[in-house]
Design a protein around this motif. Sequence first.
Motif, PDB file in Angstrom:
ATOM      1  N   CYS A 208       0.930  -1.183   0.428  1.00 35.36           N
ATOM      2  CA  CYS A 208       0.242  -0.120   0.072  1.00 35.36           C
ATOM      3  C   CYS A 208       1.179   1.361  -0.285  1.00 35.36           C
ATOM      4  O   CYS A 208       0.009   2.418  -0.240  1.00 35.36           O
ATOM      5  N   ASP A 209       1.866   1.565   0.686  1.00 32.29           N
ATOM      6  CA  ASP A 209       3.142   2.307   0.847  1.00 32.29           C
ATOM      7  C   ASP A 209       3.324   2.304  -0.256  1.00 32.29           C
ATOM      8  O   ASP A 209       3.319   3.957  -1.087  1.00 32.29           O
ATOM      9  N   ILE A 210       3.912   1.792  -1.191  1.00 34.72           N
ATOM     10  CA  ILE A 210       4.368   1.332  -3.013  1.00 34.72           C
ATOM     11  C   ILE A 210       2.604   2.282  -3.962  1.00 34.72           C
ATOM     12  O   ILE A 210       3.284   3.466  -4.402  1.00 34.72           O
ATOM     13  N   ALA A 211       2.098   1.946  -3.399  1.00 33.26           N
ATOM     14  CA  ALA A 211       0.751   2.446  -4.545  1.00 33.26           C
ATOM     15  C   ALA A 211       1.051   4.180  -3.531  1.00 33.26           C
ATOM     16  O   ALA A 211       0.257   5.149  -4.672  1.00 33.26           O
TER      17      ALA A 211
ATOM     18  N   ILE B 101      -7.982   5.424  -3.029  1.00 32.21           N
ATOM     19  CA  ILE B 101      -7.645   4.556  -2.848  1.00 32.21           C
ATOM     20  C   ILE B 101      -8.483   3.911  -1.952  1.00 32.21           C
ATOM     21  O   ILE B 101      -8.859   4.330  -0.711  1.00 32.21           O
ATOM     22  N   LEU B 102      -8.637   2.240  -2.079  1.00 32.46           N
ATOM     23  CA  LEU B 102     -10.081   1.691  -1.486  1.00 32.46           C
ATOM     24  C   LEU B 102     -10.068   0.031  -0.602  1.00 32.46           C
ATOM     25  O   LEU B 102      -9.312  -0.242  -1.601  1.00 32.46           O
TER      26      LEU B 102
ATOM     27  N   ASP C 293     -11.133  10.492 -15.155  1.00 37.21           N
ATOM     28  CA  ASP C 293      -9.323  10.197 -15.305  1.00 37.21           C
ATOM     29  C   ASP C 293      -9.413  10.205 -14.048  1.00 37.21           C
ATOM     30  O   ASP C 293      -7.679  10.188 -13.196  1.00 37.21           O
ATOM     31  N   LEU C 294      -9.965   9.617 -12.529  1.00 37.37           N
ATOM     32  CA  LEU C 294      -9.751   9.494 -11.087  1.00 37.37           C
ATOM     33  C   LEU C 294      -8.670   8.232 -11.650  1.00 37.37           C
ATOM     34  O   LEU C 294      -9.498   6.915 -12.137  1.00 37.37           O
ATOM     35  N   ILE C 295      -7.576   7.686 -10.871  1.00 38.04           N
ATOM     36  CA  ILE C 295      -6.878   6.544 -10.445  1.00 38.04           C
ATOM     37  C   ILE C 295      -7.538   5.895  -9.840  1.00 38.04           C
ATOM     38  O   ILE C 295      -7.296   6.346  -8.486  1.00 38.04           O
ATOM     39  N   ILE C 296      -8.106   4.401  -9.739  1.00 41.28           N
ATOM     40  CA  ILE C 296      -8.433   3.940  -9.338  1.00 41.28           C
ATOM     41  C   ILE C 296      -7.980   3.213  -8.246  1.00 41.28           C
ATOM     42  O   ILE C 296      -7.037   2.090  -9.343  1.00 41.28           O
ATOM     43  N   ALA C 297      -6.722   2.638  -6.932  1.00 43.75           N
ATOM     44  CA  ALA C 297      -6.440   2.044  -6.553  1.00 43.75           C
ATOM     45  C   ALA C 297      -7.226   0.899  -5.590  1.00 43.75           C
ATOM     46  O   ALA C 297      -7.640   1.212  -4.455  1.00 43.75           O
ATOM     47  N   VAL C 298      -6.786  -0.267  -5.662  1.00 43.37           N
ATOM     48  CA  VAL C 298      -8.368  -1.473  -4.338  1.00 43.37           C
ATOM     49  C   VAL C 298      -7.181  -2.269  -3.907  1.00 43.37           C
ATOM     50  O   VAL C 298      -5.993  -2.705  -4.162  1.00 43.37           O
ATOM     51  N   ASP C 299      -6.924  -1.500  -1.954  1.00 41.69           N
ATOM     52  CA  ASP C 299      -6.559  -2.876  -1.909  1.00 41.69           C
ATOM     53  C   ASP C 299      -7.077  -4.159  -1.586  1.00 41.69           C
ATOM     54  O   ASP C 299      -8.256  -3.881  -0.727  1.00 41.69           O
ATOM     55  N   GLU C 300      -5.977  -5.332  -1.941  1.00 43.03           N
ATOM     56  CA  GLU C 300      -7.398  -6.326  -1.517  1.00 43.03           C
ATOM     57  C   GLU C 300      -6.265  -6.858  -0.407  1.00 43.03           C
ATOM     58  O   GLU C 300      -6.417  -8.300  -0.951  1.00 43.03           O
ATOM     59  N   VAL C 301      -5.500  -6.516   0.326  1.00 45.56           N
ATOM     60  CA  VAL C 301      -4.360  -6.867   1.132  1.00 45.56           C
ATOM     61  C   VAL C 301      -5.224  -8.527   2.142  1.00 45.56           C
ATOM     62  O   VAL C 301      -5.048  -9.938   2.638  1.00 45.56           O
ATOM     63  N   TYR C 302      -6.205  -7.026   2.614  1.00 44.37           N
ATOM     64  CA  TYR C 302      -7.163  -7.741   3.386  1.00 44.37           C
ATOM     65  C   TYR C 302      -8.244  -9.109   2.784  1.00 44.37           C
ATOM     66  O   TYR C 302      -8.791 -10.490   3.045  1.00 44.37           O
TER      67      TYR C 302
ATOM     68  N   MET D 115      -3.467  -3.123  -4.922  1.00 44.08           N
ATOM     69  CA  MET D 115      -2.799  -4.018  -3.479  1.00 44.08           C
ATOM     70  C   MET D 115      -2.298  -5.655  -2.905  1.00 44.08           C
ATOM     71  O   MET D 115      -4.692  -5.837  -2.481  1.00 44.08           O
ATOM     72  N   LEU D 116      -1.561  -6.293  -3.205  1.00 46.20           N
ATOM     73  CA  LEU D 116      -1.544  -7.476  -2.090  1.00 46.20           C
ATOM     74  C   LEU D 116      -1.067  -7.767  -1.471  1.00 46.20           C
ATOM     75  O   LEU D 116       0.063  -6.993  -1.386  1.00 46.20           O
ATOM     76  N   GLY D 117      -1.560  -8.985  -0.521  1.00 42.42           N
ATOM     77  CA  GLY D 117      -0.225  -8.770   0.745  1.00 42.42           C
ATOM     78  C   GLY D 117      -0.518 -10.141   1.882  1.00 42.42           C
ATOM     79  O   GLY D 117      -1.834 -10.949   1.378  1.00 42.42           O
ATOM     80  N   LYS D 118      -0.400 -10.602   3.091  1.00 37.90           N
ATOM     81  CA  LYS D 118      -0.906 -11.543   3.883  1.00 37.90           C
ATOM     82  C   LYS D 118      -0.799 -12.821   3.165  1.00 37.90           C
ATOM     83  O   LYS D 118      -0.079 -13.595   3.186  1.00 37.90           O
ATOM     84  N   ALA D 119      -1.712 -13.270   2.651  1.00 37.40           N
ATOM     85  CA  ALA D 119      -2.668 -14.326   2.295  1.00 37.40           C
ATOM     86  C   ALA D 119      -1.164 -14.790   1.243  1.00 37.40           C
ATOM     87  O   ALA D 119      -1.144 -16.106   1.110  1.00 37.40           O
ATOM     88  N   ILE D 120      -1.426 -14.062  -0.053  1.00 43.42           N
ATOM     89  CA  ILE D 120      -0.442 -14.406  -0.766  1.00 43.42           C
ATOM     90  C   ILE D 120       0.582 -14.862  -0.538  1.00 43.42           C
ATOM     91  O   ILE D 120       1.136 -15.828  -1.753  1.00 43.42           O
ATOM     92  N   GLY D 121       1.402 -14.549   0.147  1.00 39.87           N
ATOM     93  CA  GLY D 121       3.097 -15.134   0.687  1.00 39.87           C
ATOM     94  C   GLY D 121       2.523 -16.221   1.292  1.00 39.87           C
ATOM     95  O   GLY D 121       3.822 -17.314   2.132  1.00 39.87           O
ATOM     96  N   GLY D 122       1.344 -16.728   1.815  1.00 39.17           N
ATOM     97  CA  GLY D 122       1.613 -18.669   2.319  1.00 39.17           C
ATOM     98  C   GLY D 122       2.243 -18.174   3.635  1.00 39.17           C
ATOM     99  O   GLY D 122       2.003 -19.594   4.198  1.00 39.17           O
ATOM    100  N   GLY D 123       1.829 -17.272   4.050  1.00 38.04           N
ATOM    101  CA  GLY D 123       2.070 -17.002   6.022  1.00 38.04           C
ATOM    102  C   GLY D 123       3.958 -16.568   5.910  1.00 38.04           C
ATOM    103  O   GLY D 123       4.257 -15.983   6.749  1.00 38.04           O
TER     104      GLY D 123
END
Length: 367
Positions: free
Chosen positions: A91-94, A159-160, A186-195, A218-226
């Motif tokens: 998310c910080d990168i986005a 971002i949402l 023209d609004l850029i849409i960023a979706v946080d899918e970390v949870y 944006m992805l995190g948590k589950a995508i790394g399998g722990g």
Amino acid sequence: MSIKIEKAEGSYLFDDKGNRYINLSESINILGHRNPEILRIINSYLSEGYIHYPLTISSSETKERVEEKLISLTGIKEGFAVFSSSGSESCDIALTALSELGPVITLEGSYHGLTGQFVYKKEVDKIKFGSSFEAPFPLSPDALEKIEYLVKKGARSIILEVLQVEGGIREVYDGFLKDLRKEFPDLIIAVDEVYTGMGKTGKLFSYEWQNVVPDIIMLGKAIGGGFPLGITVFRKEIFKRSKFLNLLRNRVFGSTAGNILALHLADFLLETVSKESFLKDVLNKSNIFIKNLNGFNSVYLSGRGLILGLNVKKDKVDELITRLLKERIFVTKMRDVIRLAPPLTIPEELIYEAVDKIRKALSEDAQ
């Protein structure tokens, strides 16, 4: 009442006294703890591969394969993935890239990690732009008025979370992303899918319920399998506009980001969780909770898939969580809601057992 978790197996947690709990509070191990295939991949890799080598100065077929899968599965036809070590970094990168272009709209109750970029965003916006760029959480189209106001003030992106978790298990109104595309093209849409990503809502990504493909995911948590892993997917044209992103070597944020072991697991998880039969099973399990708990003793369920919120009176939340722990049901509080989020592989018979115990705890509250 607090417990100390000492070990875990499948959909169970075990405390330091040997008590076994049904795990209804899982964010990371979506296939359950000590999943045999996950363990096989870990052991196989550790016996043949290397612990770590910086992707900032090397490349990897696994990294390229994960990126290719993600570009295809997200629906972003032409894009790039940036690899990091966590959902917060994702998310910080986005946010960093979007902030180069102008003010970024966030939604009330949102949670995008504990980095300075997000935690101090309101204060920084007031200094840089003279006001905050936060809109009400869009439970209805009325929220579009504030978004329109912020766009007129210079906002270039939003971002949402389609489904807020930390914010209390609540979902944007149906059609919100379509309205954003229509009203603010023209609004850029960023979706946080970390949870919410990786099949937890019954779709691979929660935004799929809105039938709109975002510009950034944006992805995190589950995508790394722990194991620590974050991935941010950008549309190609947005990536190319960012000076910050183009400073990153091999599109990696940090020398330990995108570690190879986590990428091997991500490769397997994406292949597994994206299957139609797997996602259908998530929805079937969700329906067991909904049919047996929604409306019972005046409570209601919010959320979607296997990220559900048990909504009770605010002054009863902590007491009910304590009662559930005594019933050996492990849950967590999200704002004023009790989150029900088991591993996606939880057996149906275990869901029925958990439901019976939840109903018992709710019945005690009514006495």
